[in-house]
Scaffold this motif. Structure first.
Motif, short mmCIF file in Angstrom:
data_model
loop_
_atom_site.label_atom_id
_atom_site.label_comp_id
_atom_site.label_asym_id
_atom_site.label_seq_id
_atom_site.Cartn_x
_atom_site.Cartn_y
_atom_site.Cartn_z
N THR A 35 0.80 -1.23 0.00
CA THR A 35 0.00 0.00 0.00
C THR A 35 0.83 1.27 0.00
O THR A 35 0.31 2.34 -0.31
N GLY A 36 2.10 1.17 0.39
CA GLY A 36 2.92 2.37 0.48
C GLY A 36 2.72 3.15 1.76
O GLY A 36 3.22 4.26 1.90
N ILE A 37 2.00 2.59 2.74
CA ILE A 37 1.77 3.28 4.01
C ILE A 37 2.38 2.50 5.17
O ILE A 37 2.63 1.30 5.06
N ILE A 38 2.64 3.22 6.25
CA ILE A 38 3.12 2.60 7.48
C ILE A 38 1.91 2.39 8.39
O ILE A 38 1.23 3.35 8.76
N ASN A 39 1.64 1.15 8.72
CA ASN A 39 0.47 0.83 9.55
C ASN A 39 0.86 0.86 11.02
O ASN A 39 1.30 -0.13 11.59
N PHE A 40 0.66 2.02 11.65
CA PHE A 40 1.03 2.15 13.06
C PHE A 40 0.01 1.50 13.99
O PHE A 40 0.14 1.60 15.22
N ALA A 41 -0.99 0.83 13.43
CA ALA A 41 -1.89 0.02 14.25
C ALA A 41 -1.38 -1.41 14.39
O ALA A 41 -2.03 -2.23 15.05
N GLN A 42 -0.23 -1.72 13.78
CA GLN A 42 0.28 -3.09 13.81
C GLN A 42 0.51 -3.58 15.23
O GLN A 42 0.24 -4.73 15.55
N GLY A 43 1.01 -2.71 16.10
CA GLY A 43 1.25 -3.13 17.47
C GLY A 43 -0.01 -3.54 18.21
O GLY A 43 0.04 -4.39 19.11
N GLU A 44 -1.14 -2.98 17.82
CA GLU A 44 -2.39 -3.34 18.50
C GLU A 44 -2.85 -4.75 18.15
O GLU A 44 -3.54 -5.39 18.94
N PHE A 45 -2.48 -5.24 16.98
CA PHE A 45 -2.81 -6.63 16.65
C PHE A 45 -1.94 -7.58 17.47
O PHE A 45 -2.36 -8.70 17.78
N VAL A 46 -0.74 -7.13 17.82
CA VAL A 46 0.10 -7.91 18.74
C VAL A 46 -0.60 -8.01 20.10
O VAL A 46 -0.68 -9.09 20.69
N MET A 47 -1.09 -6.87 20.57
CA MET A 47 -1.82 -6.87 21.83
C MET A 47 -3.07 -7.73 21.76
O MET A 47 -3.36 -8.51 22.69
N LEU A 48 -3.82 -7.65 20.66
CA LEU A 48 -5.04 -8.44 20.52
C LEU A 48 -4.76 -9.93 20.58
O LEU A 48 -5.54 -10.69 21.16
N GLY A 49 -3.65 -10.35 19.99
CA GLY A 49 -3.32 -11.78 20.03
C GLY A 49 -3.20 -12.28 21.46
O GLY A 49 -3.80 -13.31 21.82
N GLY A 50 -2.45 -11.57 22.29
CA GLY A 50 -2.27 -11.99 23.68
C GLY A 50 -3.54 -11.86 24.50
O GLY A 50 -3.91 -12.77 25.25
N MET A 51 -4.25 -10.74 24.36
CA MET A 51 -5.44 -10.51 25.18
C MET A 51 -6.59 -11.44 24.80
O MET A 51 -7.32 -11.93 25.66
N LEU A 52 -6.76 -11.68 23.51
CA LEU A 52 -7.82 -12.60 23.09
C LEU A 52 -7.52 -14.03 23.52
O LEU A 52 -8.44 -14.77 23.91
N SER A 53 -6.26 -14.43 23.47
CA SER A 53 -5.90 -15.77 23.96
C SER A 53 -6.24 -15.90 25.44
O SER A 53 -6.78 -16.92 25.88
N PHE A 54 -5.91 -14.87 26.21
CA PHE A 54 -6.22 -14.88 27.64
C PHE A 54 -7.73 -14.93 27.86
O PHE A 54 -8.22 -15.65 28.74
N PHE A 55 -8.48 -14.18 27.05
CA PHE A 55 -9.94 -14.16 27.17
C PHE A 55 -10.54 -15.54 26.89
O PHE A 55 -11.36 -16.05 27.66
N PHE A 56 -10.11 -16.16 25.79
CA PHE A 56 -10.64 -17.49 25.45
C PHE A 56 -10.24 -18.53 26.49
O PHE A 56 -11.00 -19.46 26.79
N LEU A 57 -9.03 -18.37 27.06
CA LEU A 57 -8.52 -19.35 28.01
C LEU A 57 -9.21 -19.24 29.37
O LEU A 57 -9.57 -20.26 29.97
#
Length: 294
Positions: A35-57
């Motif tokens: 896309t030619g853009i810097i996605n500064f929301a990328q770190g939030e998907f890192v957070m979502l991975g950990g938090m959602l795993s904790f939620f499901f667990l």
């Protein structure tokens, strides 16, 4: 533990952390190339991975190895929604406008996570125990081995996808020249969507495998995202080995600096390295110089 063993300990820890930075950096590079853009929301998907795993667990009482794929799937769905709702509707938007949108999305996702799960930190259980493994006088946890193994599998899968599948080759074509790719029949919008799918999946996986070691919370994505961005810059915004090496170099230097100088400088080291690199070699360590015919 003598100095050589201490250095080995720092290097092993740094390589593990650097592998996480590499996964996050790959997500940055894939979206940038498409896309030619810097996605500064990328770190939030890192957070979502950990938090959602904790939620499901903990909330849904699912086993760990069922929670992990569900967390990756849900984070990827969030990435798809982000591309569909925030990126795709914009036509002829400037790169700066798109960057501001990604920053706004980052703030929104982080605020939503805080409302849903609060400000407490949470930890996932280790994938295969906590008994340390001795390596030449240093120690390494089994979770570090999981990080190395998953990162290696991602690198191999990334290589196979981009070089041996039709969709991967189409994404490479879009990264090289979007207009030319569209002229030969490649659906550029679809390739952009694929880039967000892959990027959000990589980010969530990084957040999951690091959570047993560093814990997770609604705001962990800020610093991890910035360091992943540093890794991508060091690698020349390459969605290949360059960014992986950049992440490993960054993690190792960060760990050595924190151990041998002061842990207070741990977060600053990444940005000092980035500033020095931008002064000396702005295109990144592993990007070849480009020539333009006139």
């Amino acid at each position: 533990m003598d100095l050589s063993q201490q250095i080995l300990q720092y290097v092993l820890s740094g390589l593990s952390t650097g592998a996480i930075y590499a996964l996050i950096g790959l997500g940055f590079a894939i979206i940038y190339n498409s896309t030619g853009i810097i996605n500064f929301a990328q770190g939030e998907f890192v957070m979502l991975g950990g938090m959602l795993s904790f939620f499901f667990l903990t909330t849904l009482k699912l086993p760990l190895f069922a929670s992990i794929p569900l967390a990756v799937f849900t984070s990827t769905a969030a990435g798809i929604a982000f591309e569909r709702l925030a990126i795709r509707p914009l036509k002829n938007a400037t790169p700066m406008s798109l960057v501001i949108i990604t920053i706004g999305a980052s703030i929104f996702i982080r605020g939503l996570a805080m409302l849903l799960w609060g400000k407490d930190t949470h930890a996932l259980p280790s994938f295969s125990g906590n008994d340390p493994i001795s390596v030449a006088g240093a120690t390494i946890l089994p979770q570090h081995l999981w990080i190395f193994a998953i990162t290696l599998l991602v690198i191999i899968a990334n290589k196979l996808f981009f070089y041996y599948t039709i969709s991967g080759k189409a994404m490479r074509a879009c990264a090289f020249n979007r207009r030319a790719a569209s002229l030969v029949g490649i659906d550029v919008k679809r390739m952009v969507l694929f880039s967000f799918v892959i990027s959000s999946a990589l980010g969530s996986m990084a957040g999951i495998i690091i959570a047993p070691l560093t814990m997770t919370a609604y705001d962990v994505g800020i610093m991890l995202g910035l360091k992943g961005f540093c890794a991508a810059i060091i690698g020349g915004m390459s969605s290949g080995v360059g960014t992986v090496i950049g992440g490993l170099v960054l993690g190792t230097l960060e760990s050595l600096g924190a151990g041998l100088i002061s842990s207070g400088y741990k977060d600053a080291i990444a940005f000092i390295i980035l500033l020095l690199l931008l002064f000396v070699r702005p295109q990144g360590l592993f990007k070849k110089g480009e020539t333009e015919r006139v």
